[in-house]
Motif scaffolding. Structure first.
Motif, PDB file in Angstrom:
ATOM      1  N   ARG A 100       0.925  -1.033  -0.075  1.00 45.88           N
ATOM      2  CA  ARG A 100       0.068   0.013  -0.096  1.00 45.88           C
ATOM      3  C   ARG A 100       0.935   1.334   0.098  1.00 45.88           C
ATOM      4  O   ARG A 100       0.652   2.125  -0.750  1.00 45.88           O
ATOM      5  N   ASN A 101       1.808   1.329   0.912  1.00 47.59           N
ATOM      6  CA  ASN A 101       2.830   2.376   1.004  1.00 47.59           C
ATOM      7  C   ASN A 101       3.304   2.714  -0.419  1.00 47.59           C
ATOM      8  O   ASN A 101       3.721   3.878  -0.862  1.00 47.59           O
ATOM      9  N   ALA A 102       3.983   1.613  -0.929  1.00 46.34           N
ATOM     10  CA  ALA A 102       4.658   1.630  -2.372  1.00 46.34           C
ATOM     11  C   ALA A 102       3.664   2.247  -3.461  1.00 46.34           C
ATOM     12  O   ALA A 102       4.266   2.978  -4.201  1.00 46.34           O
ATOM     13  N   GLN A 103       2.491   1.877  -3.345  1.00 47.99           N
ATOM     14  CA  GLN A 103       1.534   2.206  -4.501  1.00 47.99           C
ATOM     15  C   GLN A 103       1.281   3.550  -4.094  1.00 47.99           C
ATOM     16  O   GLN A 103       1.083   4.475  -5.060  1.00 47.99           O
ATOM     17  N   GLU A 109       3.413  10.485  -4.782  1.00 49.77           N
ATOM     18  CA  GLU A 109       4.821  11.168  -4.697  1.00 49.77           C
ATOM     19  C   GLU A 109       5.415  11.522  -6.236  1.00 49.77           C
ATOM     20  O   GLU A 109       6.087  12.312  -6.526  1.00 49.77           O
ATOM     21  N   VAL A 110       5.327  10.290  -6.723  1.00 49.93           N
ATOM     22  CA  VAL A 110       6.261  10.299  -8.087  1.00 49.93           C
ATOM     23  C   VAL A 110       5.575  11.398  -9.204  1.00 49.93           C
ATOM     24  O   VAL A 110       6.374  12.234  -9.694  1.00 49.93           O
ATOM     25  N   PRO A 111       4.205  11.490  -9.392  1.00 53.65           N
ATOM     26  CA  PRO A 111       3.957  12.847 -10.286  1.00 53.65           C
ATOM     27  C   PRO A 111       4.050  14.231  -9.733  1.00 53.65           C
ATOM     28  O   PRO A 111       4.530  14.944 -10.592  1.00 53.65           O
ATOM     29  N   LEU A 112       4.467  14.281  -8.231  1.00 52.70           N
ATOM     30  CA  LEU A 112       4.897  15.614  -7.602  1.00 52.70           C
ATOM     31  C   LEU A 112       6.401  15.572  -7.962  1.00 52.70           C
ATOM     32  O   LEU A 112       7.044  16.669  -8.340  1.00 52.70           O
ATOM     33  N   MET A 113       7.048  14.685  -7.945  1.00 51.61           N
ATOM     34  CA  MET A 113       8.550  14.689  -8.149  1.00 51.61           C
ATOM     35  C   MET A 113       8.707  15.054  -9.620  1.00 51.61           C
ATOM     36  O   MET A 113       9.537  16.004  -9.799  1.00 51.61           O
ATOM     37  N   LYS A 114       8.029  14.401 -10.504  1.00 46.99           N
ATOM     38  CA  LYS A 114       8.272  14.733 -11.896  1.00 46.99           C
ATOM     39  C   LYS A 114       7.832  16.324 -12.265  1.00 46.99           C
ATOM     40  O   LYS A 114       8.593  16.805 -13.052  1.00 46.99           O
TER      41      LYS A 114
END
Length: 127
Positions: A100-103, A109-114
């Protein structure tokens, strides 16, 4: 399909997405018919090759078979084997929490990082 009926490593199945198989088709994002999928049950990929038996058989012989995982640790690199052994040592609840945490990280988080990375690159280009 008869040729693969006794295979210990391959499943060839026919699913009617308009009847009892509708939930399975939705889960695996089947949008048109016929659709051919291949791979691990939890990570199916779209098949893009020829539709005749010879093409399908050739693809299966060249690309499908056992892969690294809990049932085939001998196919894993030492690093991956160590990770899998660590996951297997966890309780199911703990491992589900990690999933769940990885999802959440991937989805949130990944979209914000991008976006942040794109902003940094844009600023670097402006200097």
């Amino acid at each position: 399909m008869d040729e693969f009926k006794d295979s210990p490593t391959a499943l060839v199945a026919d699913v009617d997405c308009t009847a009892d198989g509708q939930s399975l088709c939705t889960k695996h994002e089947v949008k048109g018919y016929p659709t051919i999928k291949h791979g691990e049950p939890g990570d199916l990929k779209d098949y893009q090759g020829g539709r005749d038996f010879a093409s399908l058989k050739k693809f299966a012989e060249e690309n499908l078979g056992p892969t690294c995982g809990p049932s085939n640790m001998d196919l894993c690199s030492p690093d991956v084997r160590k990770k899998i052994e660590g996951y297997l040592a966890m309780s199911a609840d703990r491992l589900e929490g990690k999933v769940r945490n990885a999802q959440r990280i991937v989805e949130e988080e990944v979209p914000l990082m991008k976006k942040a990375l794109a902003h940094m690159k844009k600023q670097k280009g402006e200097l």
